[in-house]
Enzyme design. Structure first.
Site, mmCIF file in Angstrom:
data_model
loop_
_atom_site.group_PDB
_atom_site.id
_atom_site.type_symbol
_atom_site.label_atom_id
_atom_site.label_comp_id
_atom_site.label_asym_id
_atom_site.label_seq_id
_atom_site.Cartn_x
_atom_site.Cartn_y
_atom_site.Cartn_z
ATOM 1 C CB CYS A 135 -0.917 -0.022 1.228
ATOM 2 S SG CYS A 135 -1.913 1.454 1.394
ATOM 3 C CB CYS A 138 -0.658 2.528 4.154
ATOM 4 S SG CYS A 138 -2.086 1.801 3.360
ATOM 5 C CG ASP A 139 3.176 1.246 4.497
ATOM 6 O OD1 ASP A 139 2.770 1.746 5.559
ATOM 7 O OD2 ASP A 139 2.951 0.072 4.165
#
Ligand SMILES: Cc1cc2nc3c(=O)[nH]c(=O)nc-3n(C[C@H](O)[C@H](O)[C@H](O)COP(=O)(O)OP(=O)(O)OC[C@H]3O[C@@H](n4cnc5c(N)ncnc54)[C@H](O)[C@@H]3O)c2cc1C
Length: 309
Positions: A135, A138-139
């Protein structure tokens, strides 16, 4: 005859489940939607969606989920938090089993989507959350000014690699073939982005590092057999998806990859059981197709329930 709790149970609250819920709620069916995490599905982890009609400037995945959820709430869709563990589809009443409870319904729509497929190489599990990610939204921000590997060649891999260049100094896009599968517009953007370097004909054979994170990946050229180690701080993996339908067991016909087979009305091999979105056999897995499938599935379920009366 077992007593019935609901006309229709929808399994999964991604774009397909929420759309099925919208149509079925407007048809005034007595419905329950069961979601194991939070409603939204895969689009929650999508930075930007620019191919869903009605949003000329594109929309973030989180905002699109927000709008879908707000829309179903207007029609009082009943959403329960829980994970479906198994189904009993052998009788006219369908049984949906969660931990510690069984729900009986006249019809079921399976909209449980899909999850990223793993590479299956050493280090992938060890470094998950410590350098290995599925992701970018997200990261990605953790890799500001760093070098990352991105594995894959389809739309998701290319789109998310482009997104990663907002943060990373370098994105090595590693693809097992000598051409990408992604749509031409995404390919053009990737080729024009000087932070993206294509590593053709190559596969990741191992993800390596120390306890605090990834330090490099081992690569093998599938044409020459040549191996090399690429120093990176992270490894993002987008090499396809696998269906989330372990709870189906052998109760429905699945294709060779495990996706649920339906007809054009989204009905599975069991009457009264429908499937929509990424969990089913389909040539395209997108928000628009998930929503389209789900509209058909909900109307088909409504007709099926009517036919029982
Ligand atoms: C990084 C990324 C980028 C993408 N970009 C785009 C894009 O730009 N445009 C586009 O159109 N599409 C894009 N997609 C694809 C799109 O997100 C999917 O096609 C779409 O989300 C499929 O919807 P779905 O409802 O079928 O499944 P999902 O979104 O997978 O939702 C399934 C839901 O079911 C729940 N569930 C699963 N198992 C159970 C269970 N046993 N019990 C209860 N609940 C369960 C899950 O928690 C999940 O919420 C992208 C996907 C990813 C991963």
């Amino acid at each position: 005859m077992k007593s019935i709790d609901y006309d229709l149970v929808i399994i999964g609250g991604g774009p397909a489940g929420l759309t099925a819920g919208l149509y079925a709620a407007r048809a005034r069916l007595n419905i329950l939607l069961i979601e194991k995490l939070v409603p939204g599905g895969q689009i929650i982890s999508t930075d930007w969606i620019e191919n869903y009609p009605g949003f000329p400037d594109g929309i973030s995945g989180v905002d699109l989920v927000g709008k879908m959820t707000e829309q179903v709430k207007r029609f009082d869709l009943n959403i329960e938090s829980g994970e479906v563990l198994s189904l009993d589809l052998s009788g006219p009443v369908k049984e949906v089993r969660l931990d510690g409870k069984t729900i009986a319904a006249r019809a079921v729509i399976i909209a449980s989507g899909a999850s990223p497929r793993k590479l299956g190489v050493p280090g992938e599990d060890t470094f998950y959350g410590k350098g290995v990610s599925f992701c970018a939204t997200c990261d990605g921000p953790f890799y500001r000014g760093q070098k990352v590997a991105a594995v894959g060649g389809g739309d998701t891999a290319v789109q998310e690699s482009i997104f990663l260049t907002k943060f990373a100094e370098k994105v090595y896009l590693i693809h097992r073939r000598d051409e990408l599968r992604a749509s031409m517009i995404l390919q053009e953007r990737a080729f024009a982005n000087d932070k993206i370097e294509l590593v053709w004909d190559s596969v990741v054979t191992s993800i390596n590092g120390k306890s605090d994170g990834v330090e490099n990946v081992d690569l093998k050229n599938v044409k020459t057999g040549e191996t090399k180690t690429l120093p990176v701080d992270g490894c993002f993996i987008w090499t396809g998806i696998a269906p989330n339908n372990q709870f189906v067991g052998d109760s429905l016909k699945l294709d060779e990859y495990g996706f649920v087979i339906t007809d054009s009305k989204m009905e599975t091999s069991v009457p009264g059981v429908f499937a929509a979105g990424d969990v089913r056999t389909t040539p395209l897995r997108q928000v628009i197709t998930a929503a389209g499938d789900a509209a058909i599935a909900a109307v088909s379920a409504e007709h099926y329930i009517e036919s029982l009366k």
